[in-house]
Write a protein that holds these residues in place. Structure first.
Motif, PDB file in Angstrom:
ATOM      1  N   ALA A  49       1.000  -1.403  -0.239  1.00  0.00           N
ATOM      2  CA  ALA A  49      -0.038  -0.058  -0.264  1.00  0.00           C
ATOM      3  C   ALA A  49       0.972   0.926  -0.023  1.00  0.00           C
ATOM      4  O   ALA A  49       0.252   1.937  -0.072  1.00  0.00           O
ATOM      5  N   ASP A  50       1.849   0.794   0.531  1.00  0.00           N
ATOM      6  CA  ASP A  50       3.099   2.344   0.658  1.00  0.00           C
ATOM      7  C   ASP A  50       3.411   2.927  -0.838  1.00  0.00           C
ATOM      8  O   ASP A  50       2.918   3.401  -1.027  1.00  0.00           O
ATOM      9  N   VAL A  51       4.159   1.600  -1.451  1.00  0.00           N
ATOM     10  CA  VAL A  51       4.484   1.786  -2.121  1.00  0.00           C
ATOM     11  C   VAL A  51       3.310   2.150  -3.547  1.00  0.00           C
ATOM     12  O   VAL A  51       3.627   2.834  -4.892  1.00  0.00           O
ATOM     13  N   ALA A  52       2.188   1.797  -3.515  1.00  0.00           N
ATOM     14  CA  ALA A  52       0.440   1.907  -4.050  1.00  0.00           C
ATOM     15  C   ALA A  52       0.741   4.080  -4.238  1.00  0.00           C
ATOM     16  O   ALA A  52       0.151   4.727  -4.609  1.00  0.00           O
ATOM     17  N   VAL A  53       0.936   4.433  -2.975  1.00  0.00           N
ATOM     18  CA  VAL A  53       0.910   5.874  -2.955  1.00  0.00           C
ATOM     19  C   VAL A  53       1.876   6.250  -3.148  1.00  0.00           C
ATOM     20  O   VAL A  53       1.698   7.384  -3.671  1.00  0.00           O
ATOM     21  N   ILE A  54       3.358   5.783  -3.492  1.00  0.00           N
ATOM     22  CA  ILE A  54       4.894   6.304  -4.029  1.00  0.00           C
ATOM     23  C   ILE A  54       4.055   6.813  -5.270  1.00  0.00           C
ATOM     24  O   ILE A  54       5.134   7.501  -5.272  1.00  0.00           O
ATOM     25  N   LEU A  55       4.086   5.613  -6.044  1.00  0.00           N
ATOM     26  CA  LEU A  55       4.110   5.083  -7.391  1.00  0.00           C
ATOM     27  C   LEU A  55       3.369   6.487  -8.105  1.00  0.00           C
ATOM     28  O   LEU A  55       4.626   7.258  -9.007  1.00  0.00           O
ATOM     29  N   PRO A  56       2.698   6.758  -7.929  1.00  0.00           N
ATOM     30  CA  PRO A  56       1.903   8.299  -8.451  1.00  0.00           C
ATOM     31  C   PRO A  56       2.701   9.118  -8.352  1.00  0.00           C
ATOM     32  O   PRO A  56       3.193  10.603  -9.661  1.00  0.00           O
ATOM     33  N   GLU A  57       3.476   9.508  -7.142  1.00  0.00           N
ATOM     34  CA  GLU A  57       4.537  10.689  -6.722  1.00  0.00           C
ATOM     35  C   GLU A  57       5.634  11.144  -7.322  1.00  0.00           C
ATOM     36  O   GLU A  57       5.614  11.824  -7.649  1.00  0.00           O
ATOM     37  N   LEU A  58       5.912   9.507  -7.680  1.00  0.00           N
ATOM     38  CA  LEU A  58       7.506   9.189  -8.313  1.00  0.00           C
ATOM     39  C   LEU A  58       7.146   9.467  -9.882  1.00  0.00           C
ATOM     40  O   LEU A  58       8.095  10.318 -10.583  1.00  0.00           O
ATOM     41  N   ARG A  59       6.186   9.124 -10.335  1.00  0.00           N
ATOM     42  CA  ARG A  59       5.892   9.790 -12.138  1.00  0.00           C
ATOM     43  C   ARG A  59       5.969  11.413 -11.937  1.00  0.00           C
ATOM     44  O   ARG A  59       6.343  11.568 -12.983  1.00  0.00           O
ATOM     45  N   MET A  60       4.769  11.833 -11.318  1.00  0.00           N
ATOM     46  CA  MET A  60       4.805  13.700 -11.416  1.00  0.00           C
ATOM     47  C   MET A  60       6.800  13.854 -10.689  1.00  0.00           C
ATOM     48  O   MET A  60       6.657  14.729 -11.716  1.00  0.00           O
ATOM     49  N   ALA A  61       7.394  13.224  -9.739  1.00  0.00           N
ATOM     50  CA  ALA A  61       8.754  14.108 -10.162  1.00  0.00           C
ATOM     51  C   ALA A  61       9.106  13.419 -10.383  1.00  0.00           C
ATOM     52  O   ALA A  61      10.125  14.600 -11.681  1.00  0.00           O
ATOM     53  N   PHE A  62       9.148  12.863 -11.738  1.00  0.00           N
ATOM     54  CA  PHE A  62       9.779  12.530 -12.998  1.00  0.00           C
ATOM     55  C   PHE A  62       9.498  13.233 -14.057  1.00  0.00           C
ATOM     56  O   PHE A  62       9.836  12.927 -15.338  1.00  0.00           O
TER      57      PHE A  62
END
Length: 127
Positions: A49-62
């Protein structure tokens, strides 16, 4: 998928859910960089669940330099075996159909930023 934060990736964000080998092959063969989110069993692994929250944020950061999809249970084990990224949750990166890297387990933000930058900088292998 059995966790609302993972389900949100497909229902709200519209990311593909790759439920079979054909869908997996089609997605990873696309031009550009694709990231496969392999959640594992979120009931046994709370980090999913943590990675499910982090991945969209990573996509935006990149700045959208990669597209994302969620890997279904039916193809997860074969994908993990094929790529050598055995631990879950994990992110598995492809460019133009070629595996370019993987990040197993949950990481801190700076580690994700450094590892993803390194993976995206990989040269495309000559065929």
């Amino acid at each position: 998928m059995t966790h609302p934060l993972i389900d949100r990736l497909t229902s709200e964000l519209g990311w593909p859910h790759l439920a079979d080998a054909a869908a997996l092959a089609e997605f990873t063969a696309r031009a550009g960089v694709q990231v496969l989110f392999v959640p594992g069993d979120p009931r046994r692994n709370l980090e999913s669940a943590d990675v499910a929250v982090i991945l969209p944020e990573l996509r935006m950061a990149f700045q959208g330099r990669f597209d994302c999809a969620v890997v279904g249970d039916a193809v997860e084990a074969a994908l993990r075996e094929q790529t050598g990224v055995l631990k879950t949750p994990s992110l598995i990166f492809y460019r133009d159909g070629t595996l370019i890297g993987g990040i197993p387990k949950v990481r801190d933000w700076d580690d994700y930023m450094a590892r993803i930058a390194q993976i995206l900088a990989q040269p495309v292998a000559a065929e």
